[in-house]
Design a protein around this motif. Sequence first.
Motif, PDB file in Angstrom:
ATOM      1  N   TRP A  30       0.830  -1.216   0.000  1.00 27.38           N
ATOM      2  CA  TRP A  30       0.000   0.000   0.000  1.00 27.38           C
ATOM      3  C   TRP A  30       0.859   1.258   0.000  1.00 27.38           C
ATOM      4  O   TRP A  30       0.505   2.250  -0.656  1.00 27.38           O
ATOM      5  N   VAL A  31       1.961   1.221   0.738  1.00 27.90           N
ATOM      6  CA  VAL A  31       2.853   2.383   0.764  1.00 27.90           C
ATOM      7  C   VAL A  31       3.407   2.661  -0.626  1.00 27.90           C
ATOM      8  O   VAL A  31       3.424   3.810  -1.103  1.00 27.90           O
ATOM      9  N   ILE A  32       3.875   1.608  -1.306  1.00 27.59           N
ATOM     10  CA  ILE A  32       4.408   1.770  -2.658  1.00 27.59           C
ATOM     11  C   ILE A  32       3.317   2.269  -3.603  1.00 27.59           C
ATOM     12  O   ILE A  32       3.558   3.156  -4.436  1.00 27.59           O
ATOM     13  N   ALA A  33       2.115   1.711  -3.484  1.00 28.70           N
ATOM     14  CA  ALA A  33       1.010   2.159  -4.335  1.00 28.70           C
ATOM     15  C   ALA A  33       0.720   3.636  -4.111  1.00 28.70           C
ATOM     16  O   ALA A  33       0.492   4.394  -5.066  1.00 28.70           O
ATOM     17  N   GLY A  34       0.740   4.056  -2.837  1.00 28.55           N
ATOM     18  CA  GLY A  34       0.502   5.469  -2.533  1.00 28.55           C
ATOM     19  C   GLY A  34       1.566   6.374  -3.130  1.00 28.55           C
ATOM     20  O   GLY A  34       1.259   7.438  -3.685  1.00 28.55           O
ATOM     21  N   ILE A  35       2.821   5.932  -3.036  1.00 32.28           N
ATOM     22  CA  ILE A  35       3.923   6.709  -3.616  1.00 32.28           C
ATOM     23  C   ILE A  35       3.760   6.826  -5.126  1.00 32.28           C
ATOM     24  O   ILE A  35       3.954   7.899  -5.713  1.00 32.28           O
ATOM     25  N   VAL A  36       3.368   5.721  -5.773  1.00 41.68           N
ATOM     26  CA  VAL A  36       3.183   5.725  -7.225  1.00 41.68           C
ATOM     27  C   VAL A  36       2.065   6.683  -7.625  1.00 41.68           C
ATOM     28  O   VAL A  36       2.202   7.461  -8.579  1.00 41.68           O
ATOM     29  N   VAL A  37       0.953   6.652  -6.899  1.00 41.17           N
ATOM     30  CA  VAL A  37      -0.179   7.522  -7.223  1.00 41.17           C
ATOM     31  C   VAL A  37       0.207   8.996  -7.041  1.00 41.17           C
ATOM     32  O   VAL A  37      -0.103   9.847  -7.890  1.00 41.17           O
TER      33      VAL A  37
ATOM     34  N   VAL B 241      -3.291   0.899 -10.359  1.00 43.28           N
ATOM     35  CA  VAL B 241      -2.265   0.544  -9.375  1.00 43.28           C
ATOM     36  C   VAL B 241      -2.906   0.140  -8.049  1.00 43.28           C
ATOM     37  O   VAL B 241      -2.576  -0.900  -7.468  1.00 43.28           O
ATOM     38  N   LEU B 242      -3.844   0.954  -7.568  1.00 42.58           N
ATOM     39  CA  LEU B 242      -4.507   0.664  -6.293  1.00 42.58           C
ATOM     40  C   LEU B 242      -5.330  -0.615  -6.383  1.00 42.58           C
ATOM     41  O   LEU B 242      -5.349  -1.421  -5.439  1.00 42.58           O
ATOM     42  N   GLY B 243      -5.997  -0.814  -7.514  1.00 33.58           N
ATOM     43  CA  GLY B 243      -6.801  -2.026  -7.703  1.00 33.58           C
ATOM     44  C   GLY B 243      -5.939  -3.278  -7.705  1.00 33.58           C
ATOM     45  O   GLY B 243      -6.306  -4.308  -7.113  1.00 33.58           O
ATOM     46  N   TYR B 244      -4.782  -3.196  -8.369  1.00 36.04           N
ATOM     47  CA  TYR B 244      -3.871  -4.339  -8.403  1.00 36.04           C
ATOM     48  C   TYR B 244      -3.401  -4.706  -6.989  1.00 36.04           C
ATOM     49  O   TYR B 244      -3.441  -5.874  -6.594  1.00 36.04           O
ATOM     50  N   VAL B 245      -2.972  -3.698  -6.226  1.00 34.47           N
ATOM     51  CA  VAL B 245      -2.488  -3.955  -4.864  1.00 34.47           C
ATOM     52  C   VAL B 245      -3.616  -4.523  -3.991  1.00 34.47           C
ATOM     53  O   VAL B 245      -3.398  -5.455  -3.201  1.00 34.47           O
ATOM     54  N   TYR B 246      -4.814  -3.997  -4.157  1.00 33.63           N
ATOM     55  CA  TYR B 246      -5.950  -4.501  -3.367  1.00 33.63           C
ATOM     56  C   TYR B 246      -6.196  -5.983  -3.648  1.00 33.63           C
ATOM     57  O   TYR B 246      -6.385  -6.775  -2.714  1.00 33.63           O
ATOM     58  N   VAL B 247      -6.172  -6.356  -4.929  1.00 29.94           N
ATOM     59  CA  VAL B 247      -6.457  -7.741  -5.297  1.00 29.94           C
ATOM     60  C   VAL B 247      -5.370  -8.686  -4.798  1.00 29.94           C
ATOM     61  O   VAL B 247      -5.664  -9.713  -4.164  1.00 29.94           O
ATOM     62  N   VAL B 248      -4.105  -8.373  -5.074  1.00 29.89           N
ATOM     63  CA  VAL B 248      -3.032  -9.300  -4.674  1.00 29.89           C
ATOM     64  C   VAL B 248      -2.875  -9.349  -3.156  1.00 29.89           C
ATOM     65  O   VAL B 248      -2.400 -10.365  -2.614  1.00 29.89           O
ATOM     66  N   ASN B 249      -3.265  -8.284  -2.457  1.00 25.81           N
ATOM     67  CA  ASN B 249      -3.218  -8.316  -0.991  1.00 25.81           C
ATOM     68  C   ASN B 249      -4.269  -9.261  -0.407  1.00 25.81           C
ATOM     69  O   ASN B 249      -4.173  -9.661   0.761  1.00 25.81           O
TER      70      ASN B 249
END
Length: 402
Positions: free
Chosen positions: A192-199, A237-245
Amino acid sequence: MAASTESVTPSAGSTSAQLGRAFRNNIQTYTIILALVGIWILFAFLTGGSFLSAQNVSNLFRQMTVTALLAVGMVFVIVTGNIDLSVGKLAGFVSVVAAYFQASIWFTRMPDQPLLAAILSVIVAVGVGTLFGVMQGYIIAYLNVPAFIVTLGGMFVLNGAILLVTQGKTIPANQPYFSAIAQSYLPMTAGWVIAGIVVVYLYWNMVRSRASKVKHGFQLPSLFLDLLSTTFYGVLVLGYVYVVNQYRGVQTPVLLLAVVAVIMSYISNNTRFGRYAYAIGGNREAARLSGIDIRRTIFLIFVLMGLLSGIAGVVLASYVGYGTTAAGQGYELDAIASAILGGTSTLGGVGTVFGALIGSLIISTLTTGLQILNVAPAWQYLVKGAVLVLAVLVDVYFKRNR
């Protein structure tokens, strides 16, 4: 002053026109994305929804990493009007070398230093891939031997080298630190941290790009259009992280692929080297007359391809856990198909890193989906071949009607 403001600020009525123009200019990319979505929906329906489970999505992205790493480099090769048939076997040879050094050298000499042994194995393996790229690039660029012939010969040489190193046996490459390269997961919070940084970076880059256009006097695109595009990628990006998490978290090889893709995308869009590659593929003679060092550029592209093949080989060895005589078999075809499916023109001069990633995902989706449905391998090859030919026909169509 009013005239200056008018030149960089689009009117409200121009938003729809810009949307239409953006769609027409990128219709091939949108077609590919829609095709991917359609394939996912079809497989979800045929598998009763299991295809879109968190575990399957996680495995799908992990499985595409080797092909995607090769496809990203293949974009630059094809863009210049060349081809590389050796990348699959080069990745396979690198995986065998990594396994050999672990099993035969590093472990026997450094049994109490597994991390250092893994690092040295990676350095040697990637170095081997880069060195082979240097040799092929020199022959192609400076000795004027066609890339098709050189890389075809390279494929045969590498196939023989794999047999020599393995001696027909399977070599284990399951040292814990080395296996972590392609088999580990990030903690969910880290994802989530990486996703936030990317966004945040996506929106910052949008603002920076608009400010740069104002500074240099270029007309600004619609703010709505920029926000829509940036939000779309942010949601992905957020959707991908949500699914794999929902399964075990972001996969380490996918993070590695993302870093490589960002670097390669920057090279293609923001460096002279990238612009020269597209210029050579677009019009070789014009590029020569404009002072571009064609030989040097092509040489560096094949060196880069060797480097990426080395990285792909390390990921392959780490993921599979061993080196075999069949290592890398068929990956060159998947890489070429991924680049072409992603919009890289077989005529040269056109192609994107993002498109290659989408193409790799399509190839992996077809393979995984058909395997889940227990489709015979023969029919899997037929489907992949038909999809590739269709993609080339679409590319030719857009070329003629541009």
